[in-house]
Design an enzyme around this catalytic site. Structure first.
Site, PDB file in Angstrom:
ATOM      1  N   LEU A   7       0.368   3.682  -2.074  1.00 31.51           N
ATOM      2  CA  LEU A   7       0.917   3.268  -3.492  1.00 31.51           C
ATOM      3  C   LEU A   7       1.214   4.593  -4.271  1.00 31.51           C
ATOM      4  O   LEU A   7       0.720   6.095  -3.720  1.00 31.51           O
ATOM      5  CB  LEU A   7      -0.409   2.899  -4.360  1.00 31.51           C
ATOM      6  CG  LEU A   7      -1.181   1.575  -3.945  1.00 31.51           C
ATOM      7  CD1 LEU A   7      -2.281   1.264  -4.929  1.00 31.51           C
ATOM      8  CD2 LEU A   7      -0.050   0.533  -3.573  1.00 31.51           C
ATOM      9  N   GLN A  17       7.214  -9.936   7.606  1.00 35.80           N
ATOM     10  CA  GLN A  17       8.725  -9.587   6.981  1.00 35.80           C
ATOM     11  C   GLN A  17       9.479  -8.286   7.490  1.00 35.80           C
ATOM     12  O   GLN A  17      10.538  -7.907   6.814  1.00 35.80           O
ATOM     13  CB  GLN A  17       8.338  -9.156   5.401  1.00 35.80           C
ATOM     14  CG  GLN A  17       7.536  -8.101   5.146  1.00 35.80           C
ATOM     15  CD  GLN A  17       7.075  -7.911   3.566  1.00 35.80           C
ATOM     16  OE1 GLN A  17       6.400  -8.681   2.968  1.00 35.80           O
ATOM     17  NE2 GLN A  17       7.693  -7.105   2.855  1.00 35.80           N
ATOM     18  N   GLY A  32       5.362   4.268  -8.977  1.00 31.23           N
ATOM     19  CA  GLY A  32       6.092   2.979  -9.191  1.00 31.23           C
ATOM     20  C   GLY A  32       5.309   1.734  -9.069  1.00 31.23           C
ATOM     21  O   GLY A  32       5.158   1.061  -9.938  1.00 31.23           O
ATOM     22  N   HIS A  33       4.265   1.636  -8.038  1.00 30.60           N
ATOM     23  CA  HIS A  33       3.415   0.684  -7.885  1.00 30.60           C
ATOM     24  C   HIS A  33       2.432   0.636  -9.190  1.00 30.60           C
ATOM     25  O   HIS A  33       1.889  -0.440  -9.830  1.00 30.60           O
ATOM     26  CB  HIS A  33       2.308   0.593  -6.739  1.00 30.60           C
ATOM     27  CG  HIS A  33       3.084   0.539  -5.573  1.00 30.60           C
ATOM     28  ND1 HIS A  33       3.190   1.763  -4.452  1.00 30.60           N
ATOM     29  CD2 HIS A  33       3.801  -0.212  -4.748  1.00 30.60           C
ATOM     30  CE1 HIS A  33       3.695   1.173  -3.554  1.00 30.60           C
ATOM     31  NE2 HIS A  33       4.179   0.090  -3.624  1.00 30.60           N
ATOM     32  N   GLY A  87       0.806  -1.274   0.142  1.00 28.08           N
ATOM     33  CA  GLY A  87      -0.037  -0.048   0.043  1.00 28.08           C
ATOM     34  C   GLY A  87       1.088   1.127  -0.091  1.00 28.08           C
ATOM     35  O   GLY A  87       1.960   1.115  -0.238  1.00 28.08           O
ATOM     36  N   ASP A  92      13.090  -3.629  -5.749  1.00 25.47           N
ATOM     37  CA  ASP A  92      13.565  -4.462  -4.750  1.00 25.47           C
ATOM     38  C   ASP A  92      14.135  -5.781  -5.573  1.00 25.47           C
ATOM     39  O   ASP A  92      13.488  -6.733  -5.492  1.00 25.47           O
ATOM     40  CB  ASP A  92      12.288  -5.014  -3.769  1.00 25.47           C
ATOM     41  CG  ASP A  92      11.582  -3.909  -3.195  1.00 25.47           C
ATOM     42  OD1 ASP A  92      12.055  -3.230  -2.143  1.00 25.47           O
ATOM     43  OD2 ASP A  92      10.744  -3.281  -3.722  1.00 25.47           O
ATOM     44  N   GLN A 110      14.578  -9.075  -3.748  1.00 22.66           N
ATOM     45  CA  GLN A 110      13.123  -9.934  -3.373  1.00 22.66           C
ATOM     46  C   GLN A 110      12.879 -10.381  -4.802  1.00 22.66           C
ATOM     47  O   GLN A 110      12.057 -11.550  -4.770  1.00 22.66           O
ATOM     48  CB  GLN A 110      12.300  -8.879  -3.014  1.00 22.66           C
ATOM     49  CG  GLN A 110      10.751  -9.059  -2.977  1.00 22.66           C
ATOM     50  CD  GLN A 110      10.038  -7.986  -2.348  1.00 22.66           C
ATOM     51  OE1 GLN A 110       9.705  -7.955  -1.061  1.00 22.66           O
ATOM     52  NE2 GLN A 110       9.364  -7.121  -3.253  1.00 22.66           N
ATOM     53  N   SER A 153       7.356   4.097  -0.915  1.00 23.21           N
ATOM     54  CA  SER A 153       6.324   4.522  -0.081  1.00 23.21           C
ATOM     55  C   SER A 153       7.177   5.015   1.291  1.00 23.21           C
ATOM     56  O   SER A 153       6.402   6.114   1.844  1.00 23.21           O
ATOM     57  CB  SER A 153       5.696   3.134   0.582  1.00 23.21           C
ATOM     58  OG  SER A 153       4.845   2.356  -0.278  1.00 23.21           O
ATOM     59  N   GLY A 167       8.631  -5.293  -8.714  1.00 22.45           N
ATOM     60  CA  GLY A 167       9.614  -4.193  -9.192  1.00 22.45           C
ATOM     61  C   GLY A 167      11.176  -4.389  -8.972  1.00 22.45           C
ATOM     62  O   GLY A 167      11.459  -5.089  -8.111  1.00 22.45           O
TER      63      GLY A 167
HETATM   64  P1  AMP Z   1       6.132  -2.400  -1.659  1.00 22.22           P
HETATM   65  O1  AMP Z   1       4.750  -1.822  -1.436  1.00 22.22           O
HETATM   66  O2  AMP Z   1       7.152  -1.452  -1.159  1.00 22.22           O
HETATM   67  O3  AMP Z   1       6.147  -3.825  -0.952  1.00 22.22           O
HETATM   68  O4  AMP Z   1       6.263  -2.665  -3.342  1.00 22.22           O
HETATM   69  C1  AMP Z   1       5.444  -3.478  -3.785  1.00 22.22           C
HETATM   70  C2  AMP Z   1       5.868  -3.577  -5.505  1.00 22.22           C
HETATM   71  O5  AMP Z   1       6.133  -2.576  -5.991  1.00 22.22           O
HETATM   72  C3  AMP Z   1       7.257  -4.438  -5.174  1.00 22.22           C
HETATM   73  O6  AMP Z   1       7.413  -5.341  -6.286  1.00 22.22           O
HETATM   74  C4  AMP Z   1       8.332  -3.237  -5.405  1.00 22.22           C
HETATM   75  O7  AMP Z   1       9.488  -3.904  -5.986  1.00 22.22           O
HETATM   76  C5  AMP Z   1       7.610  -2.371  -6.304  1.00 22.22           C
HETATM   77  N1  AMP Z   1       8.073  -0.985  -6.575  1.00 22.22           N
HETATM   78  C6  AMP Z   1       7.979  -0.195  -5.403  1.00 22.22           C
HETATM   79  N2  AMP Z   1       8.743   0.837  -5.639  1.00 22.22           N
HETATM   80  C7  AMP Z   1       9.008   0.924  -6.938  1.00 22.22           C
HETATM   81  C8  AMP Z   1       9.528   1.767  -7.701  1.00 22.22           C
HETATM   82  N3  AMP Z   1       9.922   2.905  -7.436  1.00 22.22           N
HETATM   83  N4  AMP Z   1       9.545   1.295  -9.198  1.00 22.22           N
HETATM   84  C9  AMP Z   1       9.180  -0.009  -9.581  1.00 22.22           C
HETATM   85  N5  AMP Z   1       8.614  -0.696  -8.704  1.00 22.22           N
HETATM   86  C10 AMP Z   1       8.547  -0.456  -7.385  1.00 22.22           C
END
Ligand code: AMP
Length: 272
Positions: free
Chosen positions: A23, A51, A26-27, A21, A142, A145, A178, A139
């Site tokens: 968001l 995690q 990027g998301h 979340g 990470d 990941q 985020s 993404g």
């Molecule tokens: P998170 O909400 O931080 O767990 O991210 C959820 C997904 O969004 C993960 O696969 C992240 O790698 C991807 N993500 C987060 N930030 C970015 C970004 N700046 N560009 C591309 N993907 C992103």
């Protein structure tokens, strides 16, 4: 998820974007790619407790569900939001299963966030079994990941294609995150050093040895009033093992983790 039954029955494809979340663009880029390549998209919004190695980080993680829904409303395609609560998802047992990801889990984030990738594997295994996606979009932000999740689907023998998506950055170059929401304007400005340093490493990658590149990064962060470096590593893209020598046959990325005002940020960049 009952709403998905018609899609499953009619063999329509399901794209899945797991998120915690808060968001941002990027998301949204992951959701965009998923909605182009699938008949419907499930976006999970779940701050996964297993995690987090740091309870304060978990407690302070931004939660903006109303905004998140607004972000996703502009998609005309079938978008489903899945936002369970922890005790339902984990069936009252909020704990991680242990995974052996062939050693990738011991590098970088694994070294600094104990148990993190067990938590990631546990929650995604649950999600994959509930959502039954054809493709999952993660993404490169990470990057470790992403490699872990590719291994997870092999280990759990899940019929999911894991799709890596490029990092989306602010116009300053700062990777969208985020956690950026926890920074004040001055800290946001200063955090651009992460991107600038990775870019410097990339520009000098052919010219300098690995140890000189490591020194270059340490110098950038040394005595910085706001940023403190947790690690910088140049790693083989396949194994994620830290490298000391360059080989022309291999691909490398630079990885940074650092703190700014108690907020931990990570970023990475392809170097060759
Ligand atoms: P998170 O909400 O931080 O767990 O991210 C959820 C997904 O969004 C993960 O696969 C992240 O790698 C991807 N993500 C987060 N930030 C970015 C970004 N700046 N560009 C591309 N993907 C992103």
């Amino acid at each position: 998820m009952e709403a998905l039954l018609p899609f499953l029955k009619n063999r329509k494809s399901i794209g899945f974007v797991p998120t915690m979340g808060a968001l941002h663009v990027g998301h949204v880029s992951l959701v965009e790619q998923a909605s182009i390549e699938n008949d419907c998209v499930v976006v999970s919004i779940f701050v996964n407790p297993t995690q987090f190695d740091n309870p304060t980080d978990l407690q302070k993680y931004p939660r903006t569900i109303e905004n998140d829904i607004a972000h996703l409303k502009r998609f005309s395609k079938n978008i489903f939001i899945f936002s369970p609560n922890a005790s339902d998802l984990y069936n009252q047992n909020i704990s991680s299963k242990h995974y052996d990801y062939s050693g990738i889990e011991h590098e970088m984030e694994g070294k600094h966030r104990i148990g993190h990738f067990d938590g990631v594997g546990t929650v995604l295994n649950l999600f994959f079994r509930i959502v039954k996606p054809d493709r999952a979009y993660l993404g490169e932000k990470d990057f470790q990941q992403l490699q872990i999740v590719k291994k997870l689907v092999e280990i759990e023998n899940l019929p999911v294609k894991v799709v890596g998506c490029p990092i989306v950055r602010e116009s300053s170059g700062l990777a969208m995150s985020s956690r950026n929401k926890r920074l004040n304007p001055e800290q946001l400005n200063e955090a651009v050093l992460i991107y600038k340093t990775l870019l410097k490493v990339k520009e000098n990658f052919k010219l300098l040895s690995i140890s000189k590149l490591n020194q270059l990064v340490e110098k950038e962060f040394k005595n910085h009033p706001y940023l403190s470096l947790e690690y910088f590593e140049i790693a083989d893209t396949e194994t994620l093992k830290t490298t000391i020598y360059k080989s022309k046959k291999k691909n490398y990325r630079g990885f940074i983790a650092c703190f700014i005002g108690g907020v931990r940020l990570i970023d990475n960049m392809a170097l060759n």
